[in-house]
Scaffold this motif. Sequence first.
Motif, short mmCIF file in Angstrom:
data_model
loop_
_atom_site.label_atom_id
_atom_site.label_comp_id
_atom_site.label_asym_id
_atom_site.label_seq_id
_atom_site.Cartn_x
_atom_site.Cartn_y
_atom_site.Cartn_z
N GLU A 120 12.54 13.63 -2.61
CA GLU A 120 11.65 14.18 -3.63
C GLU A 120 10.55 13.19 -3.99
O GLU A 120 9.38 13.57 -4.15
CB GLU A 120 12.45 14.55 -4.89
CG GLU A 120 13.38 15.74 -4.71
CD GLU A 120 14.73 15.33 -4.13
OE1 GLU A 120 14.88 14.17 -3.69
OE2 GLU A 120 15.64 16.18 -4.13
N ALA A 121 10.93 11.92 -4.10
CA ALA A 121 9.92 10.90 -4.41
C ALA A 121 8.90 10.79 -3.29
O ALA A 121 7.69 10.66 -3.53
CB ALA A 121 10.60 9.56 -4.65
N ALA A 122 9.37 10.85 -2.04
CA ALA A 122 8.46 10.78 -0.90
C ALA A 122 7.50 11.97 -0.89
O ALA A 122 6.31 11.82 -0.56
CB ALA A 122 9.26 10.73 0.40
N ASP A 123 7.98 13.15 -1.25
CA ASP A 123 7.12 14.33 -1.29
C ASP A 123 5.98 14.14 -2.30
O ASP A 123 4.84 14.55 -2.06
CB ASP A 123 7.93 15.57 -1.65
CG ASP A 123 8.87 16.00 -0.53
OD1 ASP A 123 8.66 15.57 0.62
OD2 ASP A 123 9.83 16.75 -0.82
N LEU A 159 0.00 12.22 -3.21
CA LEU A 159 -0.88 11.15 -3.66
C LEU A 159 -1.71 10.60 -2.51
O LEU A 159 -2.93 10.43 -2.62
CB LEU A 159 -0.05 10.04 -4.30
CG LEU A 159 -0.83 8.83 -4.85
CD1 LEU A 159 -1.70 9.25 -6.03
CD2 LEU A 159 0.13 7.72 -5.25
N ILE A 160 -1.06 10.33 -1.38
CA ILE A 160 -1.74 9.74 -0.23
C ILE A 160 -2.77 10.69 0.37
O ILE A 160 -3.87 10.28 0.75
CB ILE A 160 -0.71 9.31 0.84
CG1 ILE A 160 0.17 8.18 0.31
CG2 ILE A 160 -1.41 8.87 2.13
CD1 ILE A 160 1.38 7.90 1.15
N ASP A 182 0.83 -1.20 0.00
CA ASP A 182 0.00 0.00 0.00
C ASP A 182 0.87 1.25 0.00
O ASP A 182 2.04 1.24 0.39
CB ASP A 182 -0.98 -0.01 1.17
CG ASP A 182 -0.31 0.12 2.53
OD1 ASP A 182 0.21 1.20 2.84
OD2 ASP A 182 -0.31 -0.87 3.28
N ALA A 183 0.28 2.35 -0.47
CA ALA A 183 1.04 3.57 -0.72
C ALA A 183 1.71 4.13 0.53
O ALA A 183 2.79 4.72 0.44
CB ALA A 183 0.13 4.62 -1.34
#
Length: 328
Positions: free
Chosen positions: A314-317, A322-323, A296-297
Amino acid sequence: MGVDVVSLLRELDFGIEEGTSARSLLLRSPKNAIFLVSVVSSVPRVNAHTLRSFIARRSSPVRPLFVGSTATEGVLEQARAGVVDVLTQQPLQLILKGEVFSPSLEESAPEQPKVSPGRLAWGRWGIERCLLLAVTPLTQSQIAELVGVSQQMVSRVCRQLGSWITTTSAGVMLSDPKNLLERWRQEYPGAGGQQFGWYSLDPIVKQTLNAVSEAKLLDARPLVSGDVAADRLMPWKLPSRGRIYVDGPIDLAGCGFVPAPLDEATLITCVPADPTVWRLTEHGIFQMHDDMDLADAALVYWDVLNSDGIDSQEAADHLISLITQELR
């Protein structure tokens, strides 16, 4: 109505497997102690008559587990002395061989949750993930079924969240997902369990697909997380290491991998301690993929943020957006 033994045991963070007979269970405590018990039919109140009425097989090494909504103080004294094993619903407690297992009695404010020393709050963190991923209100019974916990635990967690959730006639929903996601990220220790490092010269995505195929052949229920999953959810992350959750150790030596230390591995397989890892994989509105099943996301977000890739932040941001539904 009988007592839901499985839900109560899960709320106490016990692992549960079938035992050697129809009513026996193999229980694994949060500290990995093993208990084999035979579950006695539940009663409203476990008392001395309940104990006398049960005729145990003298030749059986399996201890009976007496279950009731409540139990008399005399029965509880015998349980704490290690004479009998008891599970009660009110208050929620499990006494095995004299050891008492119970949830934290602390009901903390949203900004300062408490966890009992030595216990990991998998159930609470799973409920919070469930709420973070939801796009419509959920009833407490729906949340309990999704996460695999009791409705009583869902109710307690919702009370703890206070103003961070909104209650409607359709159920509950987060009113402050960003702050809850940040708190969850700080508290959650990761899925835990056993990790195994593997090395291959193939591109990371190809490695991951090869490992997924092998894990499927072994019925290991692979879930892709980390860099590759992040790139599938939000095409931004350049994968530098694969990560796959499996429900048991798998040997990848026959499909182009060699064992490697975790810090040198190009792919990591993990047998998680968190019992909720597989529960929420199809919860929420996220793109599905035919070639791999994704964690899950929220789990993907945590794994990416705690990786050592140069573009992980950056990817986590992007995953935060999205979440929290800014990009959904």
